[in-house]
Every structure is written in structure tokens, then in C-alpha cells.
Design an enzyme around this catalytic site. Structure first.
Site, mmCIF file in Angstrom:
data_model
loop_
_atom_site.group_PDB
_atom_site.id
_atom_site.type_symbol
_atom_site.label_atom_id
_atom_site.label_comp_id
_atom_site.label_asym_id
_atom_site.label_seq_id
_atom_site.Cartn_x
_atom_site.Cartn_y
_atom_site.Cartn_z
ATOM 1 N N SER A 1 0.802 -1.231 0.000
ATOM 2 C CA SER A 1 0.000 0.000 0.000
ATOM 3 C C SER A 1 0.829 1.272 0.000
ATOM 4 C CB SER A 1 -0.943 0.018 1.206
ATOM 5 O OG SER A 1 -0.211 0.080 2.422
ATOM 6 N N SER B 1 15.350 -7.180 6.727
ATOM 7 C CA SER B 1 15.684 -5.870 7.300
ATOM 8 C C SER B 1 17.098 -5.886 7.843
ATOM 9 C CB SER B 1 14.713 -5.524 8.431
ATOM 10 O OG SER B 1 15.175 -4.416 9.179
ATOM 11 N N TYR C 1 11.580 -7.269 16.438
ATOM 12 C CA TYR C 1 11.515 -7.136 14.983
ATOM 13 C C TYR C 1 12.733 -7.778 14.329
ATOM 14 C CZ TYR C 1 11.493 -4.733 10.432
ATOM 15 O OH TYR C 1 11.509 -4.431 9.090
#
Length: 259
Positions: free
Chosen positions: A24, A145, A158
Site C-alpha cells: 500500500s 531488514s 523485529y
């Protein structure tokens, strides 16, 4: 500043069907647009569309942090596209906990694993029969990441989830190689996206330094643009990378350590 590239080959992905999670805004939206520009038909998902969401893609609203959400999205995407040749697992989110690891609630560890790691596992499992049907040349690209390589306490949940994604991707590549399905990973460095901007601002505030200082040490002299990552995806998803599988491509301006 990102240098505008020459126009992509509009037929490079002609006839290819791509399913992209987290498309998005930010990196995801750039990936969607890049594959559209190359001639692919694209379906993507996020909790909500934004002004950045490419209009030429099929947007399917959903929450892929749950198994049921993944199943609903992948079924809708396959129904829309009729199959799949390229899968890009980009959906991700992180929240900083400046109090350190012990301040991260148990539910946020679970949330981090569900969205940043298990969503990719579940999406790939759901789409694997269609990928096998598409045959050799099908591609999975997982977006990791830099937090998986340089873990810091406020983002330990994370980083741990993305480190798990790295290991999983390498194992999946070995398993699917005999079927001619390639699996690769991209590890972005500091990229200018809405979500990452919030995290960098949190760190800058905690250190009482200007925001620019957080990215000042990047050897190539600038933070990344989402299109930098999209170009890497386009390469790995193309026949130009037909002998590349199990690789983790670091796209970071030279900032992250060698793995």
C-alpha cells in the site's frame, strides 16, 4: 538523491502474475509499481490502501498477521490472477521500545513473529501449489531488514523475526530448487518510508541528535529510496537472476556489515 532511471522494459514481466504483500505504501508500493511497469499483473494487500497504492494493481484489503487472513488474501489473489509466478513477501511493521528488551510485552513478540516472519511462511505455503503449477522460473522474494544483521534492544523483537525469515528463506531455497522455483531475500538498509521515518525519529529523539544524524554514516552518502529496493526485486524476479537462489542481497548504500 535517487537518480531517475531509464524506463523499465515494459515486456520484461509480460504474462507474469505477481502477488505482493504490504503493497500500500513505501517499499511495497514501489515494488508493485516496478513490476507493473515491467508488464506484470499484480495483486497486493495491506490493512488499508493509501494514496501511494498503485491504481493499476488489484488491491485486496486484509490482515495477513493471522493464518485466516493469509488464507483469505491468497485465495482472493489467485482467483483474481488465475495463478502466480512471482511472490514478494514485503509486509512488515515494527515499534520501538526505548526501555530495552525487557520492556517489550509478550504480545508484541508474538505480533512481530506473526507479521514479519510467519506471514511469509503462511503466504508461501498457501501459494506453493500454484507456484509449482506455474513451473520452473517461479520466484519468491522475501524482504528482510538490516535489523536482522545489526540488532538493537529497542527493536529486538523485529530483528529476531527478520533473522528467522533469513534462515527460513535459505532453507526454502534448498527445498524448492529441484522444482526450479527460486527463493531469495533482500535486506534493505535505511530506506525513506513512512514507517521507518517514525523509527528513526524515535532514535534521534532518544539520543538528542538531529534526525539527519541517524543516516549520516551511510557510505554512499544518502538513505535509500523505495525504488532502490524495487529495482533489486525486479532483478531477482527476472530471468537475469536465473542462477540465483538462496541469496540474501543487501541493498544498503554500504552501511551494514558483511554476512
Amino acid at each position: 538523491m535517487f537518480r531517475t532511471l531509464t524506463s523499465p522494459n515494459p515486456t520484461e514481466f509480460a504474462g507474469k502474475r505477481a502477488i505482493i504483500t504490504g503493497g500500500s505504501r513505501g517499499i511495497g508500493a514501489a515494488i508493485v509499481q516496478r513490476l507493473l511497469d515491467g508488464g506484470a499483473t499484480v495483486a497486493t494487500t495491506a490493512r488499508n490502501a493509501t494514496d501511494e497504492t498503485p491504481k493499476a494493481a488489484t488491491f485486496i484489503q486484509g490482515d495477513i498477521s493471522t493464518l485466516a487472513g493469509v488464507q483469505a488474501f491468497t485465495a482472493a489473489a489467485l482467483n483474481e490472477l488465475g495463478g502466480v509466478d512471482i511472490v514478494v513477501n514485503n509486509a512488515a511493521a515494527a515499534r520501538t521500545h526505548l526501555g530495552g528488551i525487557s520492556s517489550i510485552p509478550d504480545e508484541e513478540w508474538l505480533d512481530a513473529l506473526n507479521l514479519n516472519y510467519l506471514s511469509a511462511v503462511r503466504v508461501n505455503n498457501a501459494l506453493l501449489p500454484a507456484l509449482r503449477e506455474a513451473g520452473p522460473g517461479s520466484v519468491i522474494v522475501n524482504i528482510s531488514s538490516g535489523a536482522a544483521l545489526t540488532p538493537v534492544p529497542p527493536l529486538a523483537h523485529y530483528g529476531a523475526a527478520k533473522a528467522a525469515l533469513n534462515t527460513y528463506g535459505k532453507a526454502l531455497a534448498s527445498e524448492l530448487a529441484p522444482a526450479g522455483i527460486r527463493v531469495t531475500t533482500i535486506t534493505p538498509g535505511n530506506v525513506l518510508t513512512p514507517g521507518a521515518d517514525v523509527i528513526r525519529q524515535n532514535f534521534a529523539d532518544a539520543m538528542s541528535v538531529p534526525l539527519a544524524d541517524v543516516t549520516a554514516g551511510i557510505p554512499l552518502g544518502r538513505p535509500g529510496d523505495p525504488r532502490d529496493i524495487a529495482e533489486a526485486v525486479a532483478y531477482l524476479a527476472s530471468d537475469r537472476a536465473q542462477w540465483v537462489t538462496g541469496a540474501n542481497l543487501i541493498v544498503d548504500g554500504g552501511e551494514l556489515p558483511v554476512i
